[in-house]
Design a protein around this motif. Structure first.
Motif, PDB file in Angstrom:
ATOM      1  N   UNK A 176       0.829  -1.193   0.000  1.00 36.55           N
ATOM      2  CA  UNK A 176       0.000   0.000   0.000  1.00 36.55           C
ATOM      3  C   UNK A 176       0.865   1.245   0.000  1.00 36.55           C
ATOM      4  N   UNK A 177       0.213   2.385   0.190  1.00 36.37           N
ATOM      5  CA  UNK A 177       0.899   3.671   0.177  1.00 36.37           C
ATOM      6  C   UNK A 177       1.479   3.981   1.546  1.00 36.37           C
ATOM      7  N   UNK A 178       2.555   4.784   1.554  1.00 35.87           N
ATOM      8  CA  UNK A 178       3.127   5.295   2.797  1.00 35.87           C
ATOM      9  C   UNK A 178       2.691   6.750   2.893  1.00 35.87           C
ATOM     10  N   UNK A 179       1.803   7.021   3.799  1.00 33.28           N
ATOM     11  CA  UNK A 179       1.232   8.373   3.913  1.00 33.28           C
ATOM     12  C   UNK A 179       2.094   9.242   4.826  1.00 33.28           C
ATOM     13  N   UNK A 180       2.067  10.569   4.616  1.00 35.51           N
ATOM     14  CA  UNK A 180       1.392  11.265   3.519  1.00 35.51           C
ATOM     15  C   UNK A 180       2.322  11.421   2.313  1.00 35.51           C
ATOM     16  N   UNK A 181       1.994  10.761   1.278  1.00 38.98           N
ATOM     17  CA  UNK A 181       2.697  10.848  -0.009  1.00 38.98           C
ATOM     18  C   UNK A 181       4.210  10.642   0.140  1.00 38.98           C
ATOM     19  N   UNK A 182       4.559   9.644   0.942  1.00 40.71           N
ATOM     20  CA  UNK A 182       5.979   9.400   1.178  1.00 40.71           C
ATOM     21  C   UNK A 182       6.477   8.125   0.502  1.00 40.71           C
ATOM     22  N   UNK A 183       5.655   7.520  -0.347  1.00 41.27           N
ATOM     23  CA  UNK A 183       6.109   6.336  -1.058  1.00 41.27           C
ATOM     24  C   UNK A 183       5.094   5.209  -1.007  1.00 41.27           C
ATOM     25  N   UNK A 214       9.994   8.638  -0.665  1.00 44.14           N
ATOM     26  CA  UNK A 214      10.227   9.974  -1.211  1.00 44.14           C
ATOM     27  C   UNK A 214      10.415  10.975  -0.070  1.00 44.14           C
ATOM     28  N   UNK A 215      11.049  12.079  -0.398  1.00 43.41           N
ATOM     29  CA  UNK A 215      11.154  13.173   0.567  1.00 43.41           C
ATOM     30  C   UNK A 215      12.526  13.324   1.169  1.00 43.41           C
ATOM     31  N   UNK A 216      12.608  14.069   2.262  1.00 43.06           N
ATOM     32  CA  UNK A 216      13.895  14.385   2.895  1.00 43.06           C
ATOM     33  C   UNK A 216      14.675  13.151   3.332  1.00 43.06           C
TER      34      UNK A 216
END
Length: 220
Positions: free
Chosen positions: A112-119, A144-146
């Motif tokens: 599934x998704x890693x919330x919020x919009x992190x992969x 995604x992200x820092x």
């Protein structure tokens, strides 16, 4: 007048000469009648046939066995990929990250998704059968992200035992054993996006092939 004795001698010699001439003519006629001295034409027949579909004749009337067919070329060791591993498969992890190869017998079991919009993440395993009880699995995670700002930052996020350097499609990577079990490879897909793949011990030999099959359109 010629004496009578001379006349009879000449007649005798003439008769003998005539008989000799007749004998000679008879001999010559007989020779030519028998064909002596004639030139006979030589007939040239068609060349003998050579069989190509069976044994060939040899001296003495025997036959030689037909040549054995050439043996088929031996398979090249290590050059054959079985159909079960050669068929392309699409295993989606997220809308911009997927695999084109999975070991045979695995299907998506969770993710599934890693919330919020992190992969996103996904787990592939056998649904039923012997593989399900032997723990065969492939786990994939893209972040995604820092946390994936650069390679140094991202590799510190994952703790591996006995890590060693590797590459994934030309990108620097680390391979090692995950503390929770299995073998893992970690790499930076691009600035701001990192990924890792973990496989069960039984699939250790498949880890690099699964990683090499990753498709992430932006940055590829």
């Amino acid at each position: 007048m010629m004496p009578e004795g001379g006349t009879s001698g000449q007649a005798l010699r003439a008769m003998l000469a005539f008989l000799a001439l007749g004998a000679t003519a008879s001999i010559i006629y007989g020779l030519f009648s028998s064909g002596f001295g004639r030139v006979h034409p030589v007939s040239v027949g068609a060349p003998p046939l050579v069989r190509t579909d069976g044994p060939s004749p040899v001296a003495g009337g025997a036959t030689a066995p037909a040549p054995a067919p050439a043996p088929a070329p031996a398979p090249v060791r290590g050059a054959t990929v079985t159909a079960s591993t050669a068929v392309p498969r699409i295993a989606v992890v997220s809308n911009d990250f997927w695999l084109t190869y999975l070991p045979a017998g695995l299907d998506r079991a969770d993710g599934g998704a890693i919330e919020p919009d992190q992969g996103a993440w996904a787990r592939f395993a056998p649904r039923t059968g012997p593989g399900a009880t032997h723990g065969r699995y492939v786990e994939v995670r893209v972040e995604h992200g820092p946390v994936a700002a650069d390679w140094l930052t991202y590799q510190r996020r994952i703790s591996l035992r006995t890590p060693r350097d590797s590459t994934v499609r030309g990108r620097p990577a680390l391979v090692g054993r995950y503390p929770g079990g299995g073998l893992m490879i970690v790499w930076l897909e691009r600035a701001g996006t990192g990924a890792w793949i973990r496989v069960s011990e039984s699939l250790s030999d498949e880890l690099l092939r699964v990683a090499a099959s990753v498709r992430a359109p932006v940055g590829d």
